[in-house]
Each structure stands twice: as structure tokens, then as C-alpha cells.
Design a protein around this motif. Sequence first.
Motif, PDB file in Angstrom:
ATOM      1  N   ASN A 226       0.815  -1.218   0.000  1.00 16.57           N
ATOM      2  CA  ASN A 226       0.000   0.000   0.000  1.00 16.57           C
ATOM      3  C   ASN A 226       0.848   1.266   0.000  1.00 16.57           C
ATOM      4  N   GLN A 227       2.047   1.182   0.542  1.00 21.60           N
ATOM      5  CA  GLN A 227       2.933   2.347   0.596  1.00 21.60           C
ATOM      6  C   GLN A 227       3.923   2.359  -0.574  1.00 21.60           C
ATOM      7  N   LYS A 228       3.725   1.464  -1.516  1.00 23.31           N
ATOM      8  CA  LYS A 228       4.569   1.368  -2.716  1.00 23.31           C
ATOM      9  C   LYS A 228       6.048   1.207  -2.348  1.00 23.31           C
ATOM     10  N   GLN A 229       6.316   0.344  -1.365  1.00 21.82           N
ATOM     11  CA  GLN A 229       7.675   0.045  -0.942  1.00 21.82           C
ATOM     12  C   GLN A 229       8.028  -1.366  -1.400  1.00 21.82           C
ATOM     13  N   SER A 230       9.305  -1.632  -1.467  1.00 19.12           N
ATOM     14  CA  SER A 230       9.748  -2.971  -1.853  1.00 19.12           C
ATOM     15  C   SER A 230      11.044  -3.311  -1.133  1.00 19.12           C
ATOM     16  N   ILE A 231      11.339  -4.585  -1.115  1.00 18.54           N
ATOM     17  CA  ILE A 231      12.594  -5.083  -0.559  1.00 18.54           C
ATOM     18  C   ILE A 231      13.340  -5.751  -1.705  1.00 18.54           C
ATOM     19  N   LYS A 232      14.589  -5.380  -1.869  1.00 21.42           N
ATOM     20  CA  LYS A 232      15.413  -5.965  -2.922  1.00 21.42           C
ATOM     21  C   LYS A 232      16.707  -6.462  -2.308  1.00 21.42           C
ATOM     22  N   GLY A 233      17.217  -7.518  -2.858  1.00 19.60           N
ATOM     23  CA  GLY A 233      18.463  -8.061  -2.343  1.00 19.60           C
ATOM     24  C   GLY A 233      19.176  -8.878  -3.399  1.00 19.60           C
ATOM     25  N   PHE A 234      20.365  -9.291  -3.061  1.00 19.91           N
ATOM     26  CA  PHE A 234      21.170 -10.083  -3.981  1.00 19.91           C
ATOM     27  C   PHE A 234      22.036 -11.022  -3.164  1.00 19.91           C
ATOM     28  N   ALA A 235      22.040 -12.273  -3.511  1.00 22.32           N
ATOM     29  CA  ALA A 235      22.883 -13.269  -2.842  1.00 22.32           C
ATOM     30  C   ALA A 235      23.774 -13.918  -3.902  1.00 22.32           C
ATOM     31  N   LEU A 236      25.062 -13.740  -3.757  1.00 17.85           N
ATOM     32  CA  LEU A 236      26.016 -14.253  -4.740  1.00 17.85           C
ATOM     33  C   LEU A 236      26.297 -15.742  -4.572  1.00 17.85           C
ATOM     34  N   LEU A 237      26.416 -16.203  -3.334  1.00 19.24           N
ATOM     35  CA  LEU A 237      26.849 -17.585  -3.105  1.00 19.24           C
ATOM     36  C   LEU A 237      25.971 -18.640  -3.777  1.00 19.24           C
ATOM     37  N   PRO A 238      24.644 -18.506  -3.806  1.00 17.76           N
ATOM     38  CA  PRO A 238      23.864 -19.541  -4.499  1.00 17.76           C
ATOM     39  C   PRO A 238      24.158 -19.636  -5.998  1.00 17.76           C
ATOM     40  N   LEU A 239      24.759 -18.604  -6.571  1.00 20.52           N
ATOM     41  CA  LEU A 239      25.067 -18.614  -7.999  1.00 20.52           C
ATOM     42  C   LEU A 239      26.383 -19.309  -8.319  1.00 20.52           C
ATOM     43  N   LEU A 240      27.184 -19.579  -7.294  1.00 22.65           N
ATOM     44  CA  LEU A 240      28.502 -20.169  -7.510  1.00 22.65           C
ATOM     45  C   LEU A 240      28.521 -21.628  -7.089  1.00 22.65           C
ATOM     46  N   ASP A 241      29.092 -22.461  -7.932  1.00 21.73           N
ATOM     47  CA  ASP A 241      29.299 -23.838  -7.518  1.00 21.73           C
ATOM     48  C   ASP A 241      30.621 -23.918  -6.758  1.00 21.73           C
ATOM     49  N   ALA A 242      30.883 -25.033  -6.145  1.00 23.88           N
ATOM     50  CA  ALA A 242      32.053 -25.176  -5.272  1.00 23.88           C
ATOM     51  C   ALA A 242      33.362 -24.934  -6.017  1.00 23.88           C
TER      52      ALA A 242
END
Length: 71
Positions: free
Chosen positions: A3-19
Amino acid sequence: MFNQKQSIKGFALLPLLDAITLHDELFRLFDLAQAGTLKVLIGVRYPLEQVAEAHRALENRLTTGKVVLTP
């Protein structure tokens, strides 16, 4: 939030990388640091006895750069 036109944004790098990729990139990072190519900004140094003060400074966002504890 909607209702307040707010959002949460984030980024996680580790799930994109394999071992293997993570291992290779960390070695590359450490090689750059060891060669002096990568500069780390140390904002403040605290003796280990002042670890509580260092933690308070971090919690209160009073630091710039890295906080280093020394023996």
C-alpha cells in the motif's frame, strides 16, 4: 508495504557459484591481495582487549573501511 509502494530488494552471490568456481575465485582474490594489486582499506585497529568497543563501533555504524583486531 504494498500500500505504501515500498519494496525489498536483495542479492545473494553464493547460491550462484558452484564449489569449483567459488574455490577458483577465492584463490584469485587471495592472489591479488598477496600481490598488492587489491588494496584493503583499514579504517581502524583495536587491540584485542578492546573488542567490545570495536563491536559497539560496528553496531553503531561509526566505522569506515575494515575494523582490525590486533594482539
